[in-house]
Design an enzyme around this catalytic site. Structure first.
Site, PDB file in Angstrom:
ATOM      1  N   GLU A 126      43.518  33.788 -28.216  1.00 28.29           N
ATOM      2  CA  GLU A 126      44.769  33.487 -27.477  1.00 28.29           C
ATOM      3  C   GLU A 126      45.291  34.800 -26.864  1.00 28.29           C
ATOM      4  O   GLU A 126      45.080  36.058 -27.507  1.00 28.29           O
ATOM      5  CB  GLU A 126      45.887  33.088 -28.419  1.00 28.29           C
ATOM      6  CG  GLU A 126      45.933  31.579 -28.570  1.00 28.29           C
ATOM      7  CD  GLU A 126      46.811  30.844 -27.244  1.00 28.29           C
ATOM      8  OE1 GLU A 126      46.830  31.748 -26.175  1.00 28.29           O
ATOM      9  OE2 GLU A 126      47.206  30.102 -27.529  1.00 28.29           O
ATOM     10  N   ASP A 127      46.052  34.797 -25.831  1.00 28.25           N
ATOM     11  CA  ASP A 127      46.724  35.993 -25.349  1.00 28.25           C
ATOM     12  C   ASP A 127      47.859  36.619 -26.170  1.00 28.25           C
ATOM     13  O   ASP A 127      48.119  37.577 -26.677  1.00 28.25           O
ATOM     14  CB  ASP A 127      47.141  36.010 -23.940  1.00 28.25           C
ATOM     15  CG  ASP A 127      48.080  34.463 -23.638  1.00 28.25           C
ATOM     16  OD1 ASP A 127      48.211  33.809 -24.338  1.00 28.25           O
ATOM     17  OD2 ASP A 127      48.541  34.455 -22.543  1.00 28.25           O
ATOM     18  N   ARG A 187      48.755  38.781 -14.004  1.00 31.00           N
ATOM     19  CA  ARG A 187      47.516  38.653 -14.681  1.00 31.00           C
ATOM     20  C   ARG A 187      46.631  39.807 -14.491  1.00 31.00           C
ATOM     21  O   ARG A 187      45.768  40.076 -15.317  1.00 31.00           O
ATOM     22  CB  ARG A 187      46.947  37.521 -14.495  1.00 31.00           C
ATOM     23  CG  ARG A 187      47.476  36.442 -14.833  1.00 31.00           C
ATOM     24  CD  ARG A 187      46.800  34.799 -14.827  1.00 31.00           C
ATOM     25  NE  ARG A 187      47.550  33.599 -14.932  1.00 31.00           N
ATOM     26  CZ  ARG A 187      48.056  33.075 -15.801  1.00 31.00           C
ATOM     27  NH1 ARG A 187      47.800  33.640 -17.159  1.00 31.00           N
ATOM     28  NH2 ARG A 187      48.827  32.019 -15.613  1.00 31.00           N
ATOM     29  N   PHE A 228      59.934  39.652 -22.954  1.00 28.33           N
ATOM     30  CA  PHE A 228      59.000  38.898 -22.261  1.00 28.33           C
ATOM     31  C   PHE A 228      58.130  39.911 -21.832  1.00 28.33           C
ATOM     32  O   PHE A 228      58.245  41.052 -21.155  1.00 28.33           O
ATOM     33  CB  PHE A 228      59.561  38.263 -21.122  1.00 28.33           C
ATOM     34  CG  PHE A 228      58.634  37.313 -20.096  1.00 28.33           C
ATOM     35  CD1 PHE A 228      58.059  36.026 -20.562  1.00 28.33           C
ATOM     36  CD2 PHE A 228      58.210  37.787 -19.053  1.00 28.33           C
ATOM     37  CE1 PHE A 228      57.237  35.376 -19.910  1.00 28.33           C
ATOM     38  CE2 PHE A 228      57.512  37.208 -18.241  1.00 28.33           C
ATOM     39  CZ  PHE A 228      56.733  36.038 -18.780  1.00 28.33           C
ATOM     40  N   ASP A 265      53.599  33.159 -29.905  1.00 27.66           N
ATOM     41  CA  ASP A 265      55.272  33.374 -29.964  1.00 27.66           C
ATOM     42  C   ASP A 265      55.728  32.492 -30.943  1.00 27.66           C
ATOM     43  O   ASP A 265      55.734  32.800 -32.217  1.00 27.66           O
ATOM     44  CB  ASP A 265      55.711  32.792 -28.385  1.00 27.66           C
ATOM     45  CG  ASP A 265      56.971  33.094 -28.190  1.00 27.66           C
ATOM     46  OD1 ASP A 265      57.350  34.225 -27.716  1.00 27.66           O
ATOM     47  OD2 ASP A 265      57.720  32.243 -27.988  1.00 27.66           O
TER      48      ASP A 265
HETATM   49  P1  5GP Z   1      53.886  29.513 -28.587  1.00 28.51           P
HETATM   50  O1  5GP Z   1      53.470  28.111 -28.288  1.00 28.51           O
HETATM   51  O2  5GP Z   1      53.168  30.547 -29.582  1.00 28.51           O
HETATM   52  O3  5GP Z   1      55.400  29.480 -28.453  1.00 28.51           O
HETATM   53  O4  5GP Z   1      53.845  30.084 -26.951  1.00 28.51           O
HETATM   54  C1  5GP Z   1      52.419  30.454 -26.668  1.00 28.51           C
HETATM   55  C2  5GP Z   1      52.472  30.426 -25.104  1.00 28.51           C
HETATM   56  O5  5GP Z   1      53.815  31.007 -24.380  1.00 28.51           O
HETATM   57  C3  5GP Z   1      51.436  31.739 -24.706  1.00 28.51           C
HETATM   58  O6  5GP Z   1      50.267  31.172 -24.734  1.00 28.51           O
HETATM   59  C4  5GP Z   1      52.134  32.171 -23.280  1.00 28.51           C
HETATM   60  O7  5GP Z   1      51.542  31.216 -22.166  1.00 28.51           O
HETATM   61  C5  5GP Z   1      53.661  31.665 -23.391  1.00 28.51           C
HETATM   62  N1  5GP Z   1      54.431  33.179 -23.819  1.00 28.51           N
HETATM   63  C6  5GP Z   1      55.032  33.352 -24.954  1.00 28.51           C
HETATM   64  N2  5GP Z   1      55.533  34.551 -24.745  1.00 28.51           N
HETATM   65  C7  5GP Z   1      55.180  35.152 -23.590  1.00 28.51           C
HETATM   66  C8  5GP Z   1      55.529  36.586 -23.061  1.00 28.51           C
HETATM   67  O8  5GP Z   1      55.995  37.275 -23.665  1.00 28.51           O
HETATM   68  N3  5GP Z   1      55.026  36.629 -21.834  1.00 28.51           N
HETATM   69  C9  5GP Z   1      54.237  35.837 -21.023  1.00 28.51           C
HETATM   70  N4  5GP Z   1      53.707  36.072 -19.994  1.00 28.51           N
HETATM   71  N5  5GP Z   1      54.171  34.407 -21.676  1.00 28.51           N
HETATM   72  C10 5GP Z   1      54.346  34.152 -23.101  1.00 28.51           C
END
Ligand code: 5GP
Length: 178
Positions: free
Chosen positions: A102-103, A168, A155, A106
């Site tokens: 994963e990138d 990106r 963010f 969150d």
């Molecule tokens: P989660 O399901 O863990 O809440 O969120 C995962 C997804 O939310 C990530 O794969 C990404 O697409 C988006 N996301 C969460 N935080 C960030 C952030 O700080 N920047 C960006 N660009 N995307 C985020």
């Protein structure tokens, strides 16, 4: 470039390319220590993990396989119901050590859903590898086995991550300033 503007927001550089590549190499060593001789199957989640995946794979020297996956989100029959479907994983997952790439993690909702859906393909083990992790936002109970950087709840963009489609391609991570 220390600061940049994308759409309506300003961002400042928060993690340099050098720091990222150093951590990526360290993660590759950790994975190889844990998974040697297992021929693990990497499942990078598109789109955000493409750059991380590319650099990570260059550091992996053991046998391994790779299959990009995507989580498709759509609204269910009720407008509040968000359904996420995993696309790309298949029977090759059965009996394997699978490493999700994963990138960013969150709240943890995405990896929870991914792991749930992967279970149906009967993997031997599922590990999670994320370049970035926001511990203060995390609500999950799954362990992030390999993490590049723990970051605050701000963010971020760059190195695969976008803001409304842009950013990106940046080689570093940038954090929003307001
Ligand atoms: P989660 O399901 O863990 O809440 O969120 C995962 C997804 O939310 C990530 O794969 C990404 O697409 C988006 N996301 C969460 N935080 C960030 C952030 O700080 N920047 C960006 N660009 N995307 C985020």
């Amino acid at each position: 470039m220390g600061t940049i503007k994308i759409h309506d927001k300003n961002f400042k550089k928060s993690i340099s390319e050098e720091e990222i590549l150093k951590r990526v190499e360290a993660i590759a060593r950790e994975i190889e220590k844990d998974c040697k001789y297992q021929n693990p199957l990497f499942l990078p989640v598109l789109n955000g993990s493409f750059m991380f995946t590319s650099d990570l794979m260059k550091e992996i020297t053991m046998n391994c396989e790779l299959q990009f996956v995507k989580v498709k989100s759509y609204t269910g029959m009720h407008s509040t119901e968000k359904v996420q479907t995993l696309i790309g994983a298949d029977m090759s997952v059965s009996g394997r050590t699978v490493i999700i790439i994963e990138d960013i993690v969150d709240t943890g909702g995405t990896i929870k859903e991914l792991v749930n859906q992967l279970q149906q393909f009967n993997p031997n083990d599922i590990k999670i590898c994320s370049l970035l992790f926001k511990p203060s936002k995390y609500k999950g109970d799954l362990k992030v086995d390999y993490c590049g950087f723990e970051i605050p709840d701000d963010f971020v963009i760059g190195y695969g991550l976008d803001y409304d489609g842009l950013g990106r391609n940046l080689r570093q991570i940038y954090t929003v300033t307001e």
